[in-house]
Design an enzyme around this catalytic site. Structure first.
Site, PDB file in Angstrom:
ATOM      1  N   CYS A   1      42.886  -2.660 -28.376  1.00  0.00           N
ATOM      2  CA  CYS A   1      43.652  -2.490 -27.139  1.00  0.00           C
ATOM      3  C   CYS A   1      44.810  -3.470 -27.006  1.00  0.00           C
ATOM      4  O   CYS A   1      45.812  -3.164 -26.347  1.00  0.00           O
ATOM      5  CB  CYS A   1      42.727  -2.607 -25.930  1.00  0.00           C
ATOM      6  SG  CYS A   1      41.714  -4.106 -25.916  1.00  0.00           S
TER       7      CYS A   1
ATOM      8  N   HIS B   1      46.741  -5.245 -20.218  1.00  0.00           N
ATOM      9  CA  HIS B   1      46.968  -6.399 -21.092  1.00  0.00           C
ATOM     10  C   HIS B   1      48.461  -6.719 -21.109  1.00  0.00           C
ATOM     11  O   HIS B   1      49.288  -5.894 -21.513  1.00  0.00           O
ATOM     12  CB  HIS B   1      46.502  -6.097 -22.510  1.00  0.00           C
ATOM     13  CG  HIS B   1      45.011  -6.053 -22.680  1.00  0.00           C
ATOM     14  ND1 HIS B   1      44.131  -6.388 -21.679  1.00  0.00           N
ATOM     15  CD2 HIS B   1      44.247  -5.724 -23.756  1.00  0.00           C
ATOM     16  CE1 HIS B   1      42.883  -6.259 -22.137  1.00  0.00           C
ATOM     17  NE2 HIS B   1      42.931  -5.862 -23.377  1.00  0.00           N
TER      18      HIS B   1
END
Length: 346
Positions: free
Chosen positions: A150, A244
């Site tokens: 990710c 993120h």
């Protein structure tokens, strides 16, 4: 054509995201849900502690969960989406491929295997042709495709945009500010993360440093060659729920101005696949953007956001962001499934 699909590890956090994305999908019909032995035989409503930000789809809630075993999945299922823990995936994903199933996997096992394509469709769709080699060498009727970590999937499209514009990457330094959902629901306790930041995520730095070079490397029809630039990563957990955020420094052989970088990222193309957003990279002029709370759902959570471009002595600096459980996990697997379908592998 509607493809019957299954979800391996359907009760976990990424499995729930997969169901949320697949249930309304025009091309896919969920026909199998698997989980651990303790969940087998229960309805999905009973087996899953649902935590996604929408209700359990009624068409899924009463489906029976089975064990994660090829013998338990109907033969007419053509594609499996795997969100299994890597230790489980390493053991069972090959068994599903041997049994003839095509697996689009978010699990970290085998991402760097020599015959397993690691795919971001907008970046390296041509790597999917490795499946011909994989099937021949392993004797599989099925196939195994991986999406990257990710955090890797956040900054690699921005690097691809620079390379596509003709800039030769020499060095990349990336520092991540990763949301708690990346560790799973039970991965980080509130006592650890509230009023805190954790400057280490086990094994994460290596994933960014190796997966990025495979994704941006070349494929000659028989083998992959890793891209040659140097990558150094530092990974940090911060108290955001999703999204993120990453600080990137890029050194290139040619002069690269902030304006040139922003233009290259804005121009980088999307794909004609249902889950590929337009634009793929959303570029902000404001130096304080992107931000997780404000920008993680761009493009339905499938876009990458970039901003804060500036010139430094270390090269170009910028920030980028993506939704880690959608673009960085479940959505990436669904997008790979769409690519498999469009390229005739199903």
């Amino acid at each position: 054509m509607t493809v019957r699909v299954g979800v391996l590890g359907a009760t976990g956090a990424v499995g729930q995201r997969l169901i949320q994305l697949l249930e309304p999908h025009d091309d896919f019909e969920i026909a199998a849900l698997t989980a651990s032995e303790s969940s087998a035989g229960k309805t999905y409503r009973e087996a899953a502690k649902w935590r996604v930000d929408s209700p359990i789809p009624e068409s899924i809630a009463e489906q029976t969960v089975t064990a994660t075993d090829p013998d338990e999945v109907p033969d007419d299922v053509d594609l499996l989406f795997s969100s299994l823990p890597s230790s489980v995936g390493e053991a069972v994903e090959p068994a599903f491929c041997e049994a003839g199933y095509v697996v689009s996997s978010n699990s970290s096992n085998a991402r760097m295997a020599e015959d397993v394509p690691l795919i971001i469709p907008e970046v390296n769709a041509d790597h999917l042709d490795m499946l011909e080699v994989q099937r021949e060498e392993r004797g599989w009727d099925g196939a195994l495709v991986k999406n990257p970590n990710c955090s890797t999937i956040t900054f690699v499209p921005t690097l691809a945009a620079l390379a596509d514009a003709g800039y030769e990457l020499e060095t990349v330094h990336v520092s991540t500010l990763q949301a708690v959902s990346g560790a799973g629901y039970d991965g980080v306790t509130s006592m650890e993360i509230i009023d805190n930041a954790i400057p280490h995520i086990g094994g994460e730095e290596d994933k960014l440093e190796t997966e990025s070079r495979k994704l941006l490397g070349s494929f000659d029809g028989a083998s992959f060659e890793l891209e040659g630039f140097d990558v150094a990563a530092s990974c940090n957990r911060i108290p955001t729920l999703d999204g993120h955020l990453e600080n990137v420094f890029v050194g290139t052989a040619e002069e690269l101005t902030p304006e040139d970088a922003a233009e290259a990222m804005e121009a980088y193309p999307s794909l004609d696949l249902p889950s590929s957003p337009e634009p793929l990279i959303h570029v902000f002029e404001e130096p304080e953007r992107p931000q997780p709370r404000l920008d993680r759902t761009l493009g339905g959570g499938m876009a990458v956001a970039a901003g804060g471009f500036k010139q430094t002595e270390l090269g170009l600096q910028y920030n980028c962001l993506s939704h880690n459980t959608i673009r960085g996990a479940a959505g990436a697997s669904v997008l790979n499934g769409e690519l498999l379908l469009s390229e005739g592998y199903l």
